[in-house]
Design a protein around this motif. Structure first.
Motif, PDB file in Angstrom:
ATOM      1  N   GLN A 165      13.516 -15.026 -19.383  1.00 21.76           N
ATOM      2  CA  GLN A 165      14.600 -15.645 -20.134  1.00 21.76           C
ATOM      3  C   GLN A 165      15.587 -16.254 -19.125  1.00 21.76           C
ATOM      4  O   GLN A 165      16.049 -15.569 -18.211  1.00 21.76           O
ATOM      5  N   VAL A 182      16.161  -9.869 -26.128  1.00 21.46           N
ATOM      6  CA  VAL A 182      16.597 -10.152 -24.762  1.00 21.46           C
ATOM      7  C   VAL A 182      15.404  -9.953 -23.839  1.00 21.46           C
ATOM      8  O   VAL A 182      14.494  -9.169 -24.126  1.00 21.46           O
ATOM      9  N   GLY A 183      15.383 -10.674 -22.749  1.00 24.24           N
ATOM     10  CA  GLY A 183      14.262 -10.584 -21.822  1.00 24.24           C
ATOM     11  C   GLY A 183      14.290  -9.323 -20.980  1.00 24.24           C
ATOM     12  O   GLY A 183      15.306  -8.620 -20.913  1.00 24.24           O
ATOM     13  N   SER A 192      23.491  -9.125 -21.452  1.00 29.16           N
ATOM     14  CA  SER A 192      22.031  -8.981 -21.358  1.00 29.16           C
ATOM     15  C   SER A 192      21.676  -7.579 -20.870  1.00 29.16           C
ATOM     16  O   SER A 192      20.767  -6.934 -21.404  1.00 29.16           O
ATOM     17  N   VAL A 217      18.815  -8.387 -14.265  1.00 27.48           N
ATOM     18  CA  VAL A 217      19.652  -9.534 -14.604  1.00 27.48           C
ATOM     19  C   VAL A 217      20.276 -10.073 -13.320  1.00 27.48           C
ATOM     20  O   VAL A 217      20.876  -9.314 -12.552  1.00 27.48           O
ATOM     21  N   ALA A 273      18.193  -5.445 -20.923  1.00 32.91           N
ATOM     22  CA  ALA A 273      17.437  -6.170 -19.908  1.00 32.91           C
ATOM     23  C   ALA A 273      17.363  -5.323 -18.636  1.00 32.91           C
ATOM     24  O   ALA A 273      18.349  -4.702 -18.233  1.00 32.91           O
ATOM     25  N   ASN A 281      12.372 -20.231 -24.038  1.00 28.35           N
ATOM     26  CA  ASN A 281      13.175 -19.147 -23.472  1.00 28.35           C
ATOM     27  C   ASN A 281      14.129 -19.611 -22.379  1.00 28.35           C
ATOM     28  O   ASN A 281      14.688 -18.782 -21.656  1.00 28.35           O
ATOM     29  N   VAL A 320      16.086 -11.410 -16.745  1.00 28.33           N
ATOM     30  CA  VAL A 320      16.978 -12.474 -17.196  1.00 28.33           C
ATOM     31  C   VAL A 320      17.670 -13.095 -15.984  1.00 28.33           C
ATOM     32  O   VAL A 320      18.194 -12.380 -15.123  1.00 28.33           O
ATOM     33  N   VAL A 349      10.505 -10.978 -24.243  1.00 36.69           N
ATOM     34  CA  VAL A 349      11.802 -11.169 -24.899  1.00 36.69           C
ATOM     35  C   VAL A 349      11.737 -10.499 -26.258  1.00 36.69           C
ATOM     36  O   VAL A 349      11.157 -11.026 -27.204  1.00 36.69           O
TER      37      VAL A 349
END
Length: 445
Positions: free
Chosen positions: A372, A273-274, A293, A301, A298, A251, A277, A8
């Motif tokens: 995340q 941001v991861g 995201s 997602v 990311a 997270n 996600v 993250v």
């Protein structure tokens, strides 16, 4: 930079990517485009689009005004029913409301672009700096509004128009509520939410006291004692729990907080941001969190929703937008366990099926990598003031927002009934204000 895990991090993209990714998703029409779009309207006498609008804007009239080259007049038509018509033009699910009811949609599968025409008109007037309404003769009455979101602002403006003095109390540093803190940045860039608040305040007679909320420098009894009426437009600030093992791991965050942080960030490259996600939920908040995201960089997602696609509250257009930017959507699965050593690393889901007894978890499970996890599974009322009747987790109301406590009205997401939409909140705030005015002036007479 988030120190909880290397996954993250901030600055995943190049400098120019953030500006491109968060640019206005649907720029306003120019004058020629607006005239062409307006010419498609049949100007129906019994317009179904108008019936489908929660604020009952006279849509055929304002489109005709655009078609005849008077967008400022069109804007006044809109604002007379919906003082936050500029933001609603940007965030309303028009494809589920006015445009779905459009005769062109029914006949041809392509509705008149009502939302974009509304934005063209409202932007045209707001850019002049002119406020089209004036305050009424002072009534000597004072009304408190708790909450500076769409419902509170709409109530305050209508009350000010009637000649009442209004004080808005809000916990946050900026007025606007979800318009300022809760929607995707690309829907209202360039500080539009605050510009709209500033424009609305030009009516005069409205004071805003920030950093104050019920239980935070303000009590309902105190407000009742110092004002002739009270409007509660406090929204839903609590976030439902996952009720899954491991929910407390690092997270695992609330999607509404993630969106708020993003909306207030001056430099989006500094937002962490991861890499992987997972967003849990099926509404607009889930889609906004997931899409943003991806826009922050990311790599993977995924939105996971516990029921089937037909029951997602996010519109089909929003879902399509999410998949177009690379968001994966999984239906019929519910979280059962967040896995990790101190921080989220994976999340386990069970498949679900509907039954007469409700939603059932199946024995079959699967896991997704997740550094995340974002919760977007609905919000709850953070404690109703003592004495107010609560119904279904919201403040119970009758008629146009009257609560169980005399002299107190409620509107917007905190009030029972209605849909959790900006446009619905505006309608409820406006209508509560009209009822308050009638009540106060009747009492005065």
């Amino acid at each position: 930079m988030n120190q909880l895990t290397p996954g993250v991090v901030a600055g995943r993209l190049g400098p120019g990517d953030y500006a491109r990714n968060f640019a206005d998703i649907a720029p306003r029409l120019d004058a020629h485009e607006a005239r062409v779009a307006a010419d498609r309207c049949y100007f129906c006498h019994d317009a179904p689009c108008m019936t489908a609008c929660p604020t009952t804007i006279d849509i055929p009239l304002f489109i005709r005004q655009i078609a005849t080259g008077t967008p400022e007049a069109a804007a006044k038509t809109i604002f007379s029913q919906n003082i936050l018509g500029g933001m609603c033009a940007r965030v309303c699910p028009t494809e589920q409301l006015c445009e779905e009811a459009c005769v062109r949609e029914v006949a041809e599968g392509k509705p008149v672009e009502i939302g974009r025409l509304q934005r063209y008109a409202t932007d045209s007037l707001m850019e002049t700096g002119v406020h089209p309404f004036t305050r009424g003769k002072p009534t000597g009455k004072r009304v408190a509004v708790v909450g500076a979101g769409p419902a509170g602002l709409a109530a305050a403006h209508r009350l000010a128009m009637k000649g009442h003095d209004v004080v808005i109390y809000d916990a946050r540093p900026k007025a606007g509520g979800l318009n300022e803190y809760g929607i995707a940045s690309y829907k209202a860039p360039d500080g539009f939410a605050q510009a709209e608040v500033d424009w609305l305040m030009k009516i005069g007679g409205i004071a805003v006291e920030k950093g104050k909320a019920l239980g935070q420098g303000v009590t309902l009894d105190g407000l009742k004692a110092g004002h002739d009426a009270v409007v509660l437009a406090i929204g839903l600030r609590g976030v439902n729990a996952l009720r899954a093992e491991g929910e407390g791991l690092a997270n695992v965050v609330d999607a509404v907080d993630f969106i708020a942080d993003l909306r207030q960030a001056e430099d989006k490259s500094r937002l962490a941001v991861g890499r992987d996600v997972v967003v849990i939920g099926g509404g607009m908040t889930a889609v906004d969190a997931a899409v943003q995201s991806r826009l922050l960089g990311a790599e993977n997602v995924t939105i996971v929703y516990r029921r089937d696609q037909s029951q997602m509250s996010a519109s089909a257009d929003e879902q399509d937008h999410a998949t177009s930017v690379g968001v994966r959507i999984i239906h019929n699965a519910a979280p059962v366990r967040v896995i990790g050593s101190g921080r989220a690393e994976e999340i386990e889901f069970a498949y679900t099926e509907s039954s007469p007894e409700g939603l059932k978890l199946m024995a079959e499970t699967f896991r997704l990598r997740a550094d995340q996890v974002m919760k977007a599974i609905g919000q709850t009322l953070l404690g109703a003031p003592e004495g107010l009747r609560v119904e279904g987790g919201k403040i119970a109301v009758t008629g146009t927002g009257r609560t169980s406590v005399p002299g107190v009205w409620a509107a917007g997401d905190c009030a029972a009934g209605g849909e959790d939409l900006t446009v619905t909140a505006v309608a409820e705030g406006r209508d509560a204000a009209e009822d308050i005015h009638a009540s106060l002036m009747g009492a005065a007479g």
